[in-house]
Each structure stands twice: as C-alpha cells, then as structure tokens.
Design a protein around this motif. Structure first.
Motif, mmCIF file in Angstrom:
data_model
loop_
_atom_site.group_PDB
_atom_site.id
_atom_site.type_symbol
_atom_site.label_atom_id
_atom_site.label_comp_id
_atom_site.label_asym_id
_atom_site.label_seq_id
_atom_site.Cartn_x
_atom_site.Cartn_y
_atom_site.Cartn_z
ATOM 1 N N ALA A 78 0.838 -1.201 0.000
ATOM 2 C CA ALA A 78 0.000 0.000 0.000
ATOM 3 C C ALA A 78 0.872 1.250 0.000
ATOM 4 C CB ALA A 78 -0.929 -0.009 1.213
ATOM 5 N N ARG A 79 1.946 1.229 0.782
ATOM 6 C CA ARG A 79 2.881 2.365 0.768
ATOM 7 C C ARG A 79 3.517 2.555 -0.607
ATOM 8 N NH1 ARG A 79 6.019 1.029 6.417
ATOM 9 N NH2 ARG A 79 4.850 2.452 7.797
ATOM 10 N N MET A 80 3.657 1.465 -1.358
ATOM 11 C CA MET A 80 4.250 1.529 -2.689
ATOM 12 C C MET A 80 3.255 1.989 -3.745
ATOM 13 S SD MET A 80 6.399 -2.037 -2.369
ATOM 14 C CE MET A 80 6.903 -2.126 -4.089
ATOM 15 N N GLY A 81 1.996 2.201 -3.334
ATOM 16 C CA GLY A 81 1.011 2.758 -4.254
ATOM 17 C C GLY A 81 -0.030 1.799 -4.765
ATOM 18 N N ALA A 82 -0.031 0.543 -4.269
ATOM 19 C CA ALA A 82 -1.046 -0.418 -4.698
ATOM 20 C C ALA A 82 -2.348 -0.204 -3.927
ATOM 21 C CB ALA A 82 -0.541 -1.838 -4.491
ATOM 22 N N GLN A 83 -3.438 -0.618 -4.536
ATOM 23 C CA GLN A 83 -4.742 -0.639 -3.872
ATOM 24 C C GLN A 83 -4.928 -2.057 -3.329
ATOM 25 O OE1 GLN A 83 -7.309 0.419 -7.114
ATOM 26 N NE2 GLN A 83 -6.153 2.277 -7.559
ATOM 27 N N VAL A 84 -4.672 -2.234 -2.041
ATOM 28 C CA VAL A 84 -4.411 -3.556 -1.486
ATOM 29 C C VAL A 84 -5.594 -4.127 -0.714
ATOM 30 C CG1 VAL A 84 -2.935 -4.872 0.093
ATOM 31 C CG2 VAL A 84 -1.947 -3.083 -1.342
ATOM 32 N N THR A 85 -5.820 -5.429 -0.920
ATOM 33 C CA THR A 85 -6.676 -6.245 -0.072
ATOM 34 C C THR A 85 -5.835 -7.415 0.413
ATOM 35 O OG1 THR A 85 -8.680 -5.670 -1.302
ATOM 36 C CG2 THR A 85 -8.767 -7.653 0.056
ATOM 37 N N GLY A 86 -5.853 -7.672 1.717
ATOM 38 C CA GLY A 86 -5.157 -8.821 2.276
ATOM 39 C C GLY A 86 -6.153 -9.775 2.903
#
Length: 271
Positions: free
Chosen positions: A73-81
């Motif tokens: 997420a910090r790298m710019g992805a729209q994240v779901t874990g």
C-alpha cells in the motif's frame, strides 16, 4: 480413532496462527516497530518479481499480520489482504488504522474466500511460507486464478521444496528425507519461526499441519487453472534462517556458503 480430515487440520492451523500472531508483534522477522517507521517489509525476491505496483489493485493471499500488504500500500497499490487467522487480521487492520494506510483486510479460510470476497485484481500475490499450509494445491490455484483479472498476474514467492530434504549435521547439509514420500507433516510447536534459530519466539503449545508440494505440482496447477506461466526463478537465498549453517547476506536474506542448492523459487503467471 478417526483420522483427522483436512478441514480439521486447517482449523488446527487457524488456532495455531492465532497464537502466533500476537507473538509475532515482538519478533525480529516481522520487526513491526521498524515497519512503523517506514521500512518496506517485502524481501528482495518479492520486490523484484512484483515490480511496479503503483495504481494496481492487488490481493495478497495468506497475508498474516499484514506488514507485506501494508508495504505494498505504501508503494502505491490498492491492497486487499486475506488470512485464515482472525487475530492476524485484527492486527493488520489495527496497523492500517494506526498508520493511516488504505488497505482492506478479510478473514477467511482460503478455500472459502470466493464466498466472502467479490471482484478481481490486477495482481494476486502470495509470499514466503504459505503453500505448505494448504492441503489441495489444484483447488488453491483455481481460487487464486478466479481473483485475477484478464491480463492480470499471479505472483508466487516461496521456500524451495528441496530445502525440506536437508538437515544440518555436523555443519554439513545431509539429505534426510524424500521429496516424494511423507508428504504430510504434523508438528507439536511451542516456538514460532519468526526469529533466528537460537532466538525463536515462544508461544503456547499448538499443532501445525503441513503438506509438501513440488515446484512441478505448483506450476502444473496454475496451468490447469487457465494461467500462462511467464517466468520461473530459483535463487540460492531465503527470507529467514531455517538451518544453523545458513548465514545472513546483509540484505535481509540467508544463504548457505557456496550456494549449493536453491532456497527460494518465484513464479509469475498471467491470465
């Protein structure tokens, strides 16, 4: 006595990882305090294989306490874990809130994930130490592929199964088991993996069940699930010290002197 079903074993693993999750907050492997200060928790091989994630929707399978997901997420992805451990997911959500990072976390048995999570993603990712807790790799590949958008990728970074064959005996590697026999594993654990061998984290005694899969089985399952293999890598370093003769290389990885065997593998497949 009736033999345990795979579902029973998965439930036992869930209980075990609930115990481990809180202990891992104090471990050097996850190094949560360093992560809070901005450190990227993805290992070298994971960063190389994922590449640029900016603006991409990304699903991390078996994310545990979420530090990799939140690094993405910090790298710019729209994240779901997602993870089976409700304790781990609670920790991941807490870290996301504390650090004001935009990431969603879903608790589920991986095989039940399609029942609780909708949509598809540009990228699906699974990192070190996940596949060995799954009793059905073909079904895992089907579930993972279901969440990949057409044109999207599934990226795996894992412990190389050949490492399971060896123990360290008198400072040397010795083959002590077969890759094609004793495929199921059961351990009674009172320590967790999340530190150096001599400094492992103590936890309440629990059972852990595992399954050994070959690279062939993983790759062929992806192909059978309709994905195209783009890249397969084997490298002589691992994310943690699994044998006493493994030494740190100074880049958050561990190696065996002379690099005699592959310790990790990575695979990228596209829909």
């Amino acid at each position: 006595m009736t033999a345990m079903s795979d579902l029973d074993k998965i439930s036992a693993n869930q209980e075990g990882f609930n115990l481990r999750a809180r202990a891992h907050l104090q471990s050097s492997y996850y190094d949560v305090e360093k992560f809070k200060q901005g450190h990227n928790m993805l290992r070298r091989l994971e960063r190389e294989e994922l590449g640029d994630v900016r603006g991409r929707s990304l699903l991390e399978l078996q994310c545990h306490i979420g530090v990799n997901s939140l690094s993405l997420a910090r790298m710019g992805a729209q994240v779901t874990g997602t993870d089976i451990s409700d304790e781990a997911i609670d920790i991941a959500r807490g870290l996301a809130g504390e650090l004001d990072l935009d990431a969603k976390f879903v608790q589920a048995n991986l095989y039940d994930l399609p029942q609780v999570l909708d949509g598809q993603f540009d990228m699906v990712f699974t990192g070190y130490g996940t596949l060995s807790f799954l009793p059905d790799i073909p079904r895992w590949a089907e579930v993972a592929a279901q969440f990949v958008k057409p044109g999207g990728t599934l990226t795996i970074v894992e412990i190389h199964p050949i490492l399971n064959l060896f123990d360290s005996v008198d400072g040397e590697l010795r083959v002590v088991r077969s890759l094609f026999q004793s495929r199921q594993v059961h351990h009674e654990m009172s320590k967790s993996y999340a530190d150096r061998i001599e400094d492992e984290v103590e936890v309440e005694k629990h059972s852990i069940y595992g399954w050994r899969w070959t690279v062939e089985e993983v790759v062929n399952s992806l192909i059978a699930a309709g994905l195209t293999i783009e890249r397969l890598r084997e490298v002589p370093y691992d994310a943690r010290q699994r044998l006493p003769l493994m030494e740190s290389d100074g880049d958050h990885n561990w190696r065996i002197a002379g690099d005699p065997i592959p310790l990790s593998f990575a695979c990228v497949a596209r829909k």
